[in-house]
Design a protein around this motif. Sequence first.
Motif, PDB file in Angstrom:
ATOM      1  N   THR A  70     -11.060  -8.675   7.106  1.00 35.24           N
ATOM      2  CA  THR A  70      -9.494  -8.998   7.322  1.00 35.24           C
ATOM      3  C   THR A  70      -8.664  -8.058   6.681  1.00 35.24           C
ATOM      4  O   THR A  70      -7.414  -7.999   7.137  1.00 35.24           O
ATOM      5  N   PHE A  71      -9.038  -7.488   5.841  1.00 39.06           N
ATOM      6  CA  PHE A  71      -8.090  -6.633   4.985  1.00 39.06           C
ATOM      7  C   PHE A  71      -8.490  -5.021   5.392  1.00 39.06           C
ATOM      8  O   PHE A  71      -7.541  -4.444   5.674  1.00 39.06           O
ATOM      9  N   THR A  72      -9.655  -4.663   5.674  1.00 36.31           N
ATOM     10  CA  THR A  72      -9.904  -3.411   6.133  1.00 36.31           C
ATOM     11  C   THR A  72      -9.182  -3.054   7.496  1.00 36.31           C
ATOM     12  O   THR A  72      -8.955  -1.586   7.995  1.00 36.31           O
ATOM     13  N   PHE A  73      -9.658  -3.908   8.434  1.00 39.39           N
ATOM     14  CA  PHE A  73      -9.299  -3.637   9.874  1.00 39.39           C
ATOM     15  C   PHE A  73      -7.860  -2.965   9.739  1.00 39.39           C
ATOM     16  O   PHE A  73      -7.289  -2.553  10.571  1.00 39.39           O
ATOM     17  N   PRO A  74      -6.800  -4.158   9.466  1.00 43.29           N
ATOM     18  CA  PRO A  74      -5.423  -3.868   9.459  1.00 43.29           C
ATOM     19  C   PRO A  74      -4.867  -2.487   9.020  1.00 43.29           C
ATOM     20  O   PRO A  74      -4.273  -1.729   9.230  1.00 43.29           O
ATOM     21  N   LEU A  75      -5.758  -2.448   7.922  1.00 35.83           N
ATOM     22  CA  LEU A  75      -5.379  -1.450   6.928  1.00 35.83           C
ATOM     23  C   LEU A  75      -5.636   0.069   7.831  1.00 35.83           C
ATOM     24  O   LEU A  75      -4.752   0.725   7.872  1.00 35.83           O
ATOM     25  N   LEU A  76      -6.764   0.166   8.317  1.00 33.84           N
ATOM     26  CA  LEU A  76      -7.192   1.296   9.075  1.00 33.84           C
ATOM     27  C   LEU A  76      -6.369   1.529  10.178  1.00 33.84           C
ATOM     28  O   LEU A  76      -5.865   2.667  10.602  1.00 33.84           O
ATOM     29  N   PHE A  77      -6.189   0.322  10.785  1.00 28.91           N
ATOM     30  CA  PHE A  77      -5.281   0.350  12.221  1.00 28.91           C
ATOM     31  C   PHE A  77      -3.922   0.964  11.726  1.00 28.91           C
ATOM     32  O   PHE A  77      -3.479   1.669  12.423  1.00 28.91           O
ATOM     33  N   GLY A  78      -3.316   0.104  10.766  1.00 29.31           N
ATOM     34  CA  GLY A  78      -2.109   0.536  10.241  1.00 29.31           C
ATOM     35  C   GLY A  78      -1.974   2.048  10.146  1.00 29.31           C
ATOM     36  O   GLY A  78      -0.889   2.559  10.166  1.00 29.31           O
ATOM     37  N   ALA A  79      -2.773   2.612   9.257  1.00 24.21           N
ATOM     38  CA  ALA A  79      -2.705   3.830   8.799  1.00 24.21           C
ATOM     39  C   ALA A  79      -2.731   4.913  10.130  1.00 24.21           C
ATOM     40  O   ALA A  79      -2.234   5.880   9.962  1.00 24.21           O
ATOM     41  N   MET A  80      -3.336   4.382  11.259  1.00 25.20           N
ATOM     42  CA  MET A  80      -3.566   5.263  12.151  1.00 25.20           C
ATOM     43  C   MET A  80      -2.312   5.082  13.267  1.00 25.20           C
ATOM     44  O   MET A  80      -1.926   5.929  14.064  1.00 25.20           O
ATOM     45  N   PHE A  81      -1.570   4.066  13.147  1.00 26.63           N
ATOM     46  CA  PHE A  81      -0.666   3.347  13.866  1.00 26.63           C
ATOM     47  C   PHE A  81       0.528   3.284  13.314  1.00 26.63           C
ATOM     48  O   PHE A  81       1.210   2.208  13.511  1.00 26.63           O
ATOM     49  N   GLY A  82       1.022   3.994  12.343  1.00 28.75           N
ATOM     50  CA  GLY A  82       1.935   3.618  11.369  1.00 28.75           C
ATOM     51  C   GLY A  82       3.571   3.791  12.146  1.00 28.75           C
ATOM     52  O   GLY A  82       3.814   4.878  12.377  1.00 28.75           O
ATOM     53  N   ASP A  83       4.081   2.933  12.694  1.00 30.79           N
ATOM     54  CA  ASP A  83       5.531   2.696  13.320  1.00 30.79           C
ATOM     55  C   ASP A  83       6.010   1.248  12.767  1.00 30.79           C
ATOM     56  O   ASP A  83       5.667   0.310  13.357  1.00 30.79           O
ATOM     57  N   LEU A  84       7.301   1.448  12.090  1.00 29.95           N
ATOM     58  CA  LEU A  84       7.879   0.025  11.955  1.00 29.95           C
ATOM     59  C   LEU A  84       8.100  -0.735  13.312  1.00 29.95           C
ATOM     60  O   LEU A  84       7.853  -1.974  13.318  1.00 29.95           O
ATOM     61  N   GLY A  85       8.845  -0.300  14.317  1.00 34.13           N
ATOM     62  CA  GLY A  85       9.287  -0.841  15.476  1.00 34.13           C
ATOM     63  C   GLY A  85       8.024  -1.153  16.248  1.00 34.13           C
ATOM     64  O   GLY A  85       8.065  -2.324  16.628  1.00 34.13           O
ATOM     65  N   GLN A  86       7.024  -0.268  16.513  1.00 34.05           N
ATOM     66  CA  GLN A  86       6.067  -0.590  17.467  1.00 34.05           C
ATOM     67  C   GLN A  86       5.091  -1.704  16.735  1.00 34.05           C
ATOM     68  O   GLN A  86       4.528  -2.447  17.361  1.00 34.05           O
ATOM     69  N   GLY A  87       4.884  -1.614  15.328  1.00 33.20           N
ATOM     70  CA  GLY A  87       4.163  -2.523  14.763  1.00 33.20           C
ATOM     71  C   GLY A  87       4.876  -3.847  14.932  1.00 33.20           C
ATOM     72  O   GLY A  87       4.075  -5.037  15.120  1.00 33.20           O
ATOM     73  N   ALA A  88       6.229  -4.104  14.684  1.00 32.51           N
ATOM     74  CA  ALA A  88       6.687  -5.417  14.907  1.00 32.51           C
ATOM     75  C   ALA A  88       6.458  -5.958  16.377  1.00 32.51           C
ATOM     76  O   ALA A  88       6.400  -7.164  16.504  1.00 32.51           O
ATOM     77  N   VAL A  89       6.495  -5.009  17.285  1.00 29.77           N
ATOM     78  CA  VAL A  89       6.243  -5.399  18.684  1.00 29.77           C
ATOM     79  C   VAL A  89       4.919  -6.178  18.832  1.00 29.77           C
ATOM     80  O   VAL A  89       4.634  -7.186  19.496  1.00 29.77           O
ATOM     81  N   LEU A  90       3.869  -5.285  18.262  1.00 22.64           N
ATOM     82  CA  LEU A  90       2.516  -5.942  18.132  1.00 22.64           C
ATOM     83  C   LEU A  90       2.531  -7.206  17.434  1.00 22.64           C
ATOM     84  O   LEU A  90       1.787  -8.000  17.852  1.00 22.64           O
ATOM     85  N   ALA A  91       2.908  -7.205  16.304  1.00 27.69           N
ATOM     86  CA  ALA A  91       3.052  -8.540  15.552  1.00 27.69           C
ATOM     87  C   ALA A  91       3.642  -9.537  16.275  1.00 27.69           C
ATOM     88  O   ALA A  91       3.235 -10.685  16.236  1.00 27.69           O
ATOM     89  N   VAL A  92       4.707  -9.643  17.034  1.00 37.77           N
ATOM     90  CA  VAL A  92       5.405 -10.443  17.620  1.00 37.77           C
ATOM     91  C   VAL A  92       4.430 -10.963  18.962  1.00 37.77           C
ATOM     92  O   VAL A  92       4.178 -12.015  19.349  1.00 37.77           O
ATOM     93  N   ALA A  93       3.734  -9.869  19.535  1.00 34.82           N
ATOM     94  CA  ALA A  93       2.817 -10.197  20.704  1.00 34.82           C
ATOM     95  C   ALA A  93       1.764 -10.871  19.973  1.00 34.82           C
ATOM     96  O   ALA A  93       1.313 -12.025  20.688  1.00 34.82           O
ATOM     97  N   GLY A  94       1.049 -10.744  18.836  1.00 39.50           N
ATOM     98  CA  GLY A  94       0.045 -11.558  18.254  1.00 39.50           C
ATOM     99  C   GLY A  94       0.494 -12.769  17.803  1.00 39.50           C
ATOM    100  O   GLY A  94      -0.386 -13.817  18.141  1.00 39.50           O
TER     101      GLY A  94
END
Lengths: 651, 352
Positions: free
Chosen positions: A361-385
Motif C-alpha cells: 500500500t505504501f511502496t506501490f504508489p511510492l514507486l509509481f509516483g517517483a516514475m510518473f511525477g506530475d501534479l496535473g496527470q496525477g490529479a487525473v489518475l486520482a479522480v479516475a481512481g
Amino acid sequence: MPLFKPEKMVRVEIDFPRRYIYEVTKIIAQIGYFQPEDISTIDNRKDPSEDGDLFETGSKLSGLKADLTTTMTKLDIPISDDVPGDLEMIENPDKVNNRLEIIKDEVHRLSLETEEIRKRIEEKQGALTLLQPFKDLEYDLSALRNRRYLYSILGIMPTNRIDRFRESLSQIPYVLLEEQQSNKKTQVLLLGPRNQRDFMILTARSAYVEALDIPDDAKGSLPEIIKSNELELEQLNENLALLEQQKIALQTKNASRLKKWYSQVQYSSKLYDIISYYGHLRHSFLVAGWVPAKKQDEFLDLLSNISPDVLETVKSENELDVNTTPPVALEFPKQLRGFHKLVTIYSTPWYKEIDPTLLVTFTFPLLFGAMFGDLGQGAVLAVAGLLLSSRKVKKLIGLANFGWVLTACGVASMIFGVLYGSVFGFEEVFDPIWISPLHDIMRLLITTLAAGAILLTLADILAIVNLVIRKDWVGMIFSGKGIAGLLLYWALIGFILSMVLPAFPIPKLVLIILIIVCVLMMMSAEFLDHLFHDKRPLFKGGFLLYFITAFFELFEIFISYLSNSLSYVRVGAFAVAHAGLSQVVMILAEMVSPVHGAGYWVVIVLGNLFIIGFEGMIVSIQTLRLEYYEFFSKFFRGGGIRYQPLHISDK
Amino acid sequence: MAGASSYGVANVKVRVSKAQLLTSATYAKLISCHDTRSIVLQLQESIYSKYLVGIDPQTVTPRKLIWKIRQRVPEKFEIIRDNLPQRSQYFIDLIFSWYELINLKTVLRGINFSGDWNTIKHLLVPMGKFKTLPFELMVASGSIDNAILMIKDSKYYTTLMTARHRFLLEETLFPIEVLLDLEYWQKVWDEIENLPDIDQKAVRPIITRIIERNDLIWAARYRFFYHLTESEIINYTLGIGTKVNDSIIRQVAQGKRLAEVIGEIYPNLTGKVSSAQGEGQQLSLWEIELTREIARVCSSTFSAQPFSLAPALAYILILEYEIQDLVLLIEAKASGVTSENYQPYLINQGYN
C-alpha cells in the motif's frame, strides 16, 4: 483486524459417538465459520460396514434427488438450488420416497405416453420434412428403391459435415442433392452406381446420414404418402394436447409439495456430503477442521451443549506438526482490497509469514509516483481512481477495488509532481521543490539506487522476521535470507563506497573481514541446520558436492544483490523518460501552433492523455515488476490456503 | 497499444502462473520417487501442496491424488479467464469446455458399463466453480437415451441426437464420441474467426497444430485399431489444417507409415520415434511427440505475442500437459513401471 498477520486459527478435532452425528453435523454446517478437512482416509473401524446405513442414507438421498429432479422436470416445475437454513434433516429417505412413488408413477405413465406420441410426431415430421421437397413429383417410391444400375440413399445429415461427405465420396461417381432444412440439418439424396452400394452405405453412415426409413408397405406416389402422413400427424397432435392438459392438472396439485421435498433433500444431501469428510475411529467419528481462534469458545460451547460425550481437542498453531498449515483468513478495509489483490496475484500469503499488503500500500504508489511525477496527470489518475472506486461506472464495477490503488498512485504522482516541478508536462509553472529530472539526471539515478538499497534492506528485514515467525533460528542467523545475508549486503555496499569516497569512515580491512565472515556463515548454514536439528548426513551428497553447491549458491546471491539493486535505477530512468516525453508533447504543440492557438491546446490535451494512458500503463507494469521480482522474491513465500468456511446455503 | 491495455492484467497473471510451473529440478525429483507416498511428499513441497491438504501419503489412492491435483486447472483457469477482455472470454470458455466434453464422454461410458456415481465421480475432471452438466443425475437416469434427454438444453444435445441413431444400431459409443470431438474442434476453429485480428493471428497457429495432431493420430488410429476404410476416415477427421490436409489424411488411411508422413510435413521431427517398435506403440509415441510440438508453439507465444489471447491459451494448454505428466508419473509409480518405460511418454521435462 490483523493487517500484517493472518487471523489466528485453531485446529479443532471433534470425537463423538455415532448417536450425535446429526447434531454435530448441523452445527458444523450452520455456524458458517468451520472449514473442514477431508480425513475420511482415517478408518480404524473393526468392521468398515458398520456405518453402512449412513452411506446407504446418503446414496438413497442421491437417488431421491434424482427422482425428484426427473419428476419436477417432467412436470415443468422450476428447481431452485437455494437451501433455506431452517429445514429439517431427512434421516429416513424411505418415508419421502414412498410418498413420492405415487406421484412418480403417475408422472411416469403420463411421460411415457407423451414421449411415445412425441416420438411418433417427430418421426412423422421427419418423414414429411424429407418428402416435402418432392411433393410435386408424381413419383412412385418403388421406382426409387428398385433401380437396376442406380443406388440411392435419401436421408438427413449434419449441415457442417456435407463438405467432408463429398470429399469422402470422391472415389466414386456420384450425385448428391442437398436441401438445407436449418443451419444444423440438411436433407440429402445420394445417387451412385449400384455396384458401389456397400461403399455408399458405409460412407453415408460415417458421415452421420440418417437414412429415411419408409416402410416397405408404403405404396403410391409421393404426394399420396405425404397426405396420409399429414392426417396421422394431425391426430397425434390432438392426443398430445390432451396429455398436456393432464400434466398441468398434476403439476398444480403437486408443485408445492415437490418443491418442499426437494429443498429438504438438497439440505440433507449437503449434510451427508459433510459426513463423508469424517474419519472413523474404533467406536466413534472424528471431525477435523479450522475455526478462527476468536470463535473457538463459542464453537466449543455449542458442541458441549450437545452432550459431554462430544469430545473436542483444540490445537493452536504452536501445537501443530510441521506439515500442517492453517488456512489464511485475511480481511481488509475496501481501500486496501486492491492492494491485497496485487499480492494474491503473486500468491496467497502463507500462514506463517507477514502479509505484505500494507507494505505494498505504501511502496506501490511510492514507486509509481517517483516514475510518473506530475501534479496535473496525477490529479487525473486520482479522480479516475475515485470514480472507479465509487462503482458508478457499471462496466468497470469489477475493477472497483483497483480504484483505490489508482487513487493512491495518482496522489503519489501529484506529490512527486510538486517535488519535480511539473504540471501537465509544463516545467516552468513553478520551481521544483526537490529536483528537475531532466536537469539533474545523475543525482536522480543515484538517489533511486539508494532508495532501492533501502527497500531491499526492508525486504531482508522482513525475511528475517519471517524466519523468526517460523522459529528457524539457524536460518535467521546464518542463511542468505537471514542476518548474515543482510550484513553481507551492507558490507558490500560499504566496500564499494570506501573505494569511491576516500573519506569513508570504516576501514576497508574491517569490511573485507566482515564480508569473509558473512560468506563463511552462509556457506555453513545448511551444515549447521543439519547439526542443530539432528539431520543426517551433515553434508548432503558428500563434502565436495556440498562445498560446490554452497559456492554456486553464494555466487547466485552476489549476482542477485547486484541485479536487484540496479533494477531500482529504472525508477530514476522512468522519471527522466516521463519528463522527456512531456517535453516532446510541448515541442509538437509549438510546431502545430507557435502562437498558442487552439491547435496548441489540442496537442497538449491529446499528448497528456497519451502519456497518462500509455506511459501510465508501462510504469504500472514496471512497478509491479519491482514489487514482485525485486521485493517479494526476497521474503515472500506464498502458497497459502485461503480460508473458505463451510456454509450450508452455499450453492 | 489496444492489445497491451486489454491484456495487461491477464499478461501479468499468465506470467506469474507460468513462473509457477514445475521446474526441471522438480521433475527430476518426481522421476526419482519410488512410490505414491514419495510422490505425495515431493508434491507437498511444490505449488501443488495446497491441493493436498489432509491427504495421508500412506493411504491415498492414485485416483484420489490425481483428482486432487487436477483441481489446479479450474482454479488457474478462473484467475486467467476473469482478467481477459470480454471479447476473448467466450473463446477461452470454449477451450475450457474441453474438460466438460471429456467428463461427458466419461459419464456416457460409465452409464454404458452400468457404473455407479461414486465410481464415476472420481474419474471426472474437477470443474471448480464453473457450471457444468448434471452428471450425477445423468448417471442416475440409468440409460444413454435418458441421459441425453436430461441435457436437452445443452449445446451437446443436437450432436448427441445426431449420433444417437447410430449408437442404438451399433451399440457402441464410438460414433457419439467421434462426433462430439469433431463438432468441438470444428467449433473452436470456426470461433477463431470471431476474434479480433490480433488474437486470430496469435491463436490460429496453436489451434492449427492441435487439429493437425488430432487428424494425424485419429487417421492412424482408425486405420490401425478399427480397420476403417479411407472414406470413413475422411468423414471422421477435419482436414482443415495447413499441413495436414486431405491428401495427407488419405496417405495415412491408405497405410503409409506415420513416421514417413510426419517426416515430410514436419522435417524437424524426422526420426524422433524409433521404427523398431510396434506400430501401436509408435502411434502413442508420435502422439506425445506432436503434443510436445504444440507445447513448443505455445512457449514461443509468450514472447512473440505477449499482448494477445495466445499466452493465456498457451498457459492453459501447458498446464494441462504438466497435469498429464503428473498423472502418468503417479500411475506409473503406483503400478511399479520403471522410469525407462514411462519417461518417453512425458510431454514436458519441466520449465526454467
